[in-house]
Every structure is written in C-alpha cells, then in structure tokens.
Design an enzyme around this catalytic site. Sequence first.
Site, PDB file in Angstrom:
ATOM      1  N   TRP A   1       0.859  -1.488  -0.024  1.00 21.66           N
ATOM      2  CA  TRP A   1      -0.155   0.094  -0.027  1.00 21.66           C
ATOM      3  C   TRP A   1       0.934   1.334  -0.020  1.00 21.66           C
ATOM      4  CZ3 TRP A   1      -3.634   1.583   4.617  1.00 21.66           C
ATOM      5  CH2 TRP A   1      -4.257   2.805   4.290  1.00 21.66           C
TER       6      TRP A   1
ATOM      7  N   ASP B   1       1.578  -8.436  -1.303  1.00 21.52           N
ATOM      8  CA  ASP B   1       0.187  -8.039  -1.268  1.00 21.52           C
ATOM      9  C   ASP B   1      -0.077  -6.635  -1.804  1.00 21.52           C
ATOM     10  OD1 ASP B   1      -2.543  -8.377  -0.513  1.00 21.52           O
ATOM     11  OD2 ASP B   1      -2.310  -6.458   0.417  1.00 21.52           O
TER      12      ASP B   1
ATOM     13  N   TYR C   1      -4.299   1.237  -4.931  1.00 27.83           N
ATOM     14  CA  TYR C   1      -3.080   1.920  -4.076  1.00 27.83           C
ATOM     15  C   TYR C   1      -2.167   2.717  -5.225  1.00 27.83           C
ATOM     16  CZ  TYR C   1      -3.980  -1.655  -0.727  1.00 27.83           C
ATOM     17  OH  TYR C   1      -4.428  -2.490   0.424  1.00 27.83           O
TER      18      TYR C   1
ATOM     19  N   LYS D   1       8.490   4.625  16.851  1.00 27.59           N
ATOM     20  CA  LYS D   1       9.246   5.524  16.119  1.00 27.59           C
ATOM     21  C   LYS D   1       8.594   6.753  16.004  1.00 27.59           C
ATOM     22  CE  LYS D   1      12.187   2.596  13.744  1.00 27.59           C
ATOM     23  NZ  LYS D   1      12.722   2.082  12.378  1.00 27.59           N
TER      24      LYS D   1
ATOM     25  N   GLY E   1       4.317  -3.394   5.510  1.00 29.30           N
ATOM     26  CA  GLY E   1       4.718  -2.477   4.536  1.00 29.30           C
ATOM     27  C   GLY E   1       6.001  -2.065   4.773  1.00 29.30           C
ATOM     28  N   ALA E   2       6.731  -1.457   3.791  1.00 28.43           N
ATOM     29  CA  ALA E   2       8.059  -0.838   4.019  1.00 28.43           C
ATOM     30  C   ALA E   2       8.330   0.322   3.138  1.00 28.43           C
ATOM     31  CB  ALA E   2       9.030  -1.761   4.219  1.00 28.43           C
ATOM     32  N   ARG E   3       9.024   1.373   3.395  1.00 21.64           N
ATOM     33  CA  ARG E   3       9.135   2.393   2.733  1.00 21.64           C
ATOM     34  C   ARG E   3      10.658   2.603   2.134  1.00 21.64           C
ATOM     35  NH1 ARG E   3       5.066   5.790   1.193  1.00 21.64           N
ATOM     36  NH2 ARG E   3       5.998   7.764   1.655  1.00 21.64           N
TER      37      ARG E   3
ATOM     38  N   GLN F   1      13.846  -1.244   5.928  1.00 20.83           N
ATOM     39  CA  GLN F   1      12.668  -1.412   6.572  1.00 20.83           C
ATOM     40  C   GLN F   1      12.193  -2.974   6.194  1.00 20.83           C
ATOM     41  OE1 GLN F   1       9.631   1.463   6.012  1.00 20.83           O
ATOM     42  NE2 GLN F   1      11.015   3.067   7.105  1.00 20.83           N
TER      43      GLN F   1
END
Length: 327
Positions: free
Chosen positions: A21, A52, A57, A229, A294-296, A300
Amino acid sequence: MEHRKIGDSDLSLSIITFGAWAAGGWMWGGTERKVAVEAIKSAHDAGMTSIDTAPIYGQGTSESIVGEAIKGISRDKVQILTKFGMRWDLAKGDLAMHSKDNSGKDIDIYKYAGKESVIYECEQSLKRLGTDYIDLYQLHWPECVTPIEETFEAVAKLIEQGKVRHASVCNCSTSQIEDANKACKILSDQVPYSMLNRKIEKDIVPYCIKNKKSILAYSPMERGLLTGKIKPDHKFQEGDARRDMKMYQPESIKKIGDFLAKIKPIADEQGATLAQLVLKWTAEQPGITIALAGARNAEQAIQNAKAADIKISKEQMDFIDSELAKL
C-alpha cells in the site's frame, strides 16, 4: 522464513508478507519509485516471497512498482496477491470516498464488483504486474450493488482461464464469506488486526478456524504507530491520512508509547526491534495465518523479514496481553 498454507489449498505464503500500500504512495504522502522497487526486492531476498498489492494503491502505481520489482525473479518463487472492486476510473457502485491521487487531483472512488468490472480489472492488473496469473485474487471491499455470488462467478471464470489461481476476500463478514463461497472457493479473509485492534477475535477468528479459512492480518503495526518511532510531536506530511486520525494524536501516541516501553525488554532480550516483536506477536495469534508489513525502503523491508525469527514464550505472551488489557 516460514511459509504457511492458505486455507486447505496448495498456496503457501511467507508468514511476513510484503504489504505494498505505502509503495503506491496514495494516502501516504507520495512515493519514490526507485526506493519502493528496492524495498520489494530486498524483502524478497530476505525471504518475504509474498507481496500484497491492489489497483487502488496509487491508482495502478503500486501494482506497476511490484511488476518492476519482480522482473527477473522466477515466477514460481514469488506469490502475488492483488485485489479488485475499487474503481477510481468508473462512477458506478457505492461511492466509497472522495480522495486525491498522488498528483493532488480530486478523485471519487467507488466500490464496484460487477462481473464485467472484475474481468476488466484482472486484465489491467496482469498488465501492470507483468505476469500472466495472480496467485490470490481478493475482493477489496464488499459492496451493495452486486450480489457477492455474482462477483465470484466472474472470479471462478478467471480461475478456469488460468489468470487467477485462488479466490479470496478482504474486509468481509462471516455471512459474506459464506455467500461468496457458494460461487467460488474462498481461501481467506484479509482484515485489519493488531495489538490495538482485536475486534475480529469475536467472530471472524473462530469462524475461520472452524471452516479452515486463513486470516491475512493487515495494519499489524497500525501504520507505524506500534514501531515506537512515532512520537507525540510527530508531524505528518500533507496527504498523509494519519494526521487526522484520533489514534495518531499526541495523547494517544503517548499512551501507546508507554505500553511499548513496557514490552520493549522482550525485544531487547533477542536483539530485536519493537516492530519485529509486534509482527511476530501478530503472526502467532490463534487463527492468524500471515501478517502483512509495509516498508518505505530496503532497510525497513529487511528488518520486517527478520521478525519471522523472533521467539516469544507463553509467559511473554501473557505479559503482553496483561499490559494490553490496561490500555
């Protein structure tokens, strides 16, 4: 990385699955394509073989990023989960929301899953993903215009054609799962679940356990809140939906931060982060098959994958639950 079977099928997904997403940027304050691609590649290299995504998105952006990221990876070494039933390019069905795309343009999003729309969406997703089949095709949200049996008659046709391997739903009640299952075998329900949101334990969890359906838990870290965080003085970017949500206001962030400080020693014992502890806790709950994360960026993603290695004892689980009860 442990993989778990979805329902009683031959499809297995990594217990920590990459949630794309944020990669699409929509409602996350935008995206950097190159960074997002690298995040997905790094996740796969670290054992998160399942991804996924959804057309909505970023209005196709996330799927195209996933497609770019999986180029060069043997197709049988990656599991692609995507969705259908949310149209920004067609004013038909239930109006879901007014929103803005990544460029700031106003868009109206409709929940619609009529037969012809399902077939069309699948073709578009396959093109963006650069593949000829989807491992798990999920109704994104139930809608009121089309009988859910009719929707899944279309999915059954796609399965017959080999464009989809398995069918699933998201955000559905037990009765909706039952109705969908009349037209096509439903393997799972993808629903929100976290330490702070355990509503599904009342009905969805016992139903899925009894009927051998899997639960794919999304937002297990409450969009970053459970990583520890995000501090009370955090400033969310323009376009980030979290800035207006009650859970992300300073008072709530502080309360949750105090809880995280109490369970942090459990993570510290194993040299793990709070995020890793939270992810593994989620995947170890009764009825939960996988946790989406999720990871940016690549770092991450790698850290999320390491959550699969965390060990949580019964005593530690009991302690976490006792502290959660105080929130």
